[in-house]
Design an enzyme around this catalytic site. Structure first.
Site, PDB file in Angstrom:
ATOM      1  CB  SER A 242      -0.928  -0.001   1.215  1.00 18.61           C
ATOM      2  OG  SER A 242      -1.796  -1.105   1.189  1.00 18.61           O
ATOM      3  CG  HIS A 243      -1.197   4.915   0.825  1.00 21.70           C
ATOM      4  ND1 HIS A 243      -2.357   4.166   0.868  1.00 21.70           N
ATOM      5  CD2 HIS A 243      -1.189   5.649   1.963  1.00 21.70           C
ATOM      6  CE1 HIS A 243      -3.023   4.444   1.967  1.00 21.70           C
ATOM      7  NE2 HIS A 243      -2.334   5.328   2.662  1.00 21.70           N
ATOM      8  CG  ASN A 244       2.398   7.159   2.310  1.00 19.87           C
ATOM      9  OD1 ASN A 244       2.723   7.622   1.218  1.00 19.87           O
ATOM     10  ND2 ASN A 244       1.412   7.650   3.017  1.00 19.87           N
ATOM     11  CB  SER A 262       1.757   4.902   6.727  1.00 13.44           C
ATOM     12  OG  SER A 262       1.220   5.835   5.810  1.00 13.44           O
TER      13      SER A 262
END
Length: 334
Positions: A242-244, A262
């Site tokens: 996923s993102h980050n 994250s």
């Protein structure tokens, strides 16, 4: 074509990791498993499960730890090393080198006039390369892959068929297998009583050198920060990142695993298949996670964990055994 062991091992840049009879001038044509090898092939032994195969092997030579030398047939030349599997892979790759770019750009591809292609870049049928893309020398872009605007691809990168590559930088010698999606927006939105409000993602995916990404995996771009895949990471098929998310060097992630947004994964981490990791966590260096585990809290360096929620692997084993015994006793009472 056949090669002597000396000629093969010259390509490995070895020191004293391998010991063998250098006077033996036998030539070899390839590699194989212990049970299928013939006298012209090289095999390896690194697991006692295959001891019977070793005793009966027809291989002409075998990578093996010296402590097992008494089990090697007289027709098989032992090659002594403390890491048989490693040097078997080197030898396999010697006989089966990775494909080299042809340097041809298909007439059935679409390449923007504003894209910059280095020397000997191969572009296959159906590829679309958009404005601002930079691809360095000797890279291969396979059929029906789309490379989005301003993507940077370093040298000797191989991207397989039907990939979607956007908003990212890719380091040298990286391999991306079929069906991979990189750089699409992540799963980020605000929730209220009336609607879910999507968040525009502005970050990139930064992929280091010597990375391998397996078939049909997906890596989301960062929301405001970047998603980072460090050098020498191995990602299996059907993995979602996923993102980050930030993944440290030399980490290995087995198939069907998922990492929520994250989360930071340290260096040298090994994740078994179907592991799920919640968002905004920190997984330390040298951590090992058993297959099908669920991680919902931070994990310290050098830990080995398993289960859901994941705990120390020994505690998980004790709890599993206790549950089994209690269940068995209840059944017997009935």
């Amino acid at each position: 074509m056949k090669y002597s062991l000396i000629n093969i091992f010259k390509t490995f840049n070895l020191k004293d990791d391998i010991k063998f009879n250098k006077k033996n001038k036998k030539l070899f044509s390839g590699v194989n498993t212990l049970d299928k090898s013939n006298i012209n092939e090289i095999s390896f032994f690194h697991n006692l499960k295959y001891l019977n195969d070793l005793k009966k092997t027809n291989a002409g030579a075998c990578f093996i730890n010296k402590k097992y030398s008494k089990f090697v047939p007289s027709t098989c030349m032992p090659i002594y090393t403390n890491n048989p599997y490693k040097y078997f892979i080197y030898t396999l790759n010697f006989f089966n080198p990775k494909r080299i770019s042809t340097g041809k750009i298909s007439q059935n591809s679409i390449v923007s006039k504003n894209a910059k292609l280095g020397k000997n870049v191969e572009i296959q049928d159906g590829v679309i390369i958009k404005d601002g893309v930079k691809i360095k020398e000797n890279s291969i872009i396979s059929s029906n892959t789309v490379i989005g605007q301003d993507v940077t691809i370093s040298s000797n990168v191989f991207i397989d068929e039907n990939c979607s590559i956007f908003n990212c930088n890719i380091g040298k010698n990286t391999k991306i297998q079929s069906g991979v999606s990189i750089g699409s927006s992540g799963f980020g939105f605000a929730i209220d009583e009336l609607q879910n409000i999507n968040m525009s993602h502005l970050g990139k995916v930064l992929i280091g050198k010597d990375v391998v990404i397996g078939n049909n995996s997906a890596i989301a771009r960062g929301s405001l920060d970047d998603t980072i895949i460090s050098d020498n990471v191995r990602i299996d098929n059907l993995v979602h990142i996923s993102h980050n998310v930030k993944i440290g060097k030399n980490t290995i992630i087995a198939g069907q695993s998922g990492i929520a947004g994250s989360t930071t994964i340290g260096k040298n981490v090994i994740m078994g298949g179907q592991v799920g990791i919640s968002g905004h966590l920190k997984i330390g260096n040298n951590v090992k996670i058993a297959a099908k585990s669920g991680i919902i809290k931070n994990i310290k360096n050098n830990s080995t964990v398993g289960g859901y929620p994941a705990v120390n692997i020994k505690d998980w084993h004790r709890a599993t055994i206790k549950l089994y015994l209690n269940t068995r006793n209840e059944i017997r009472k009935k």
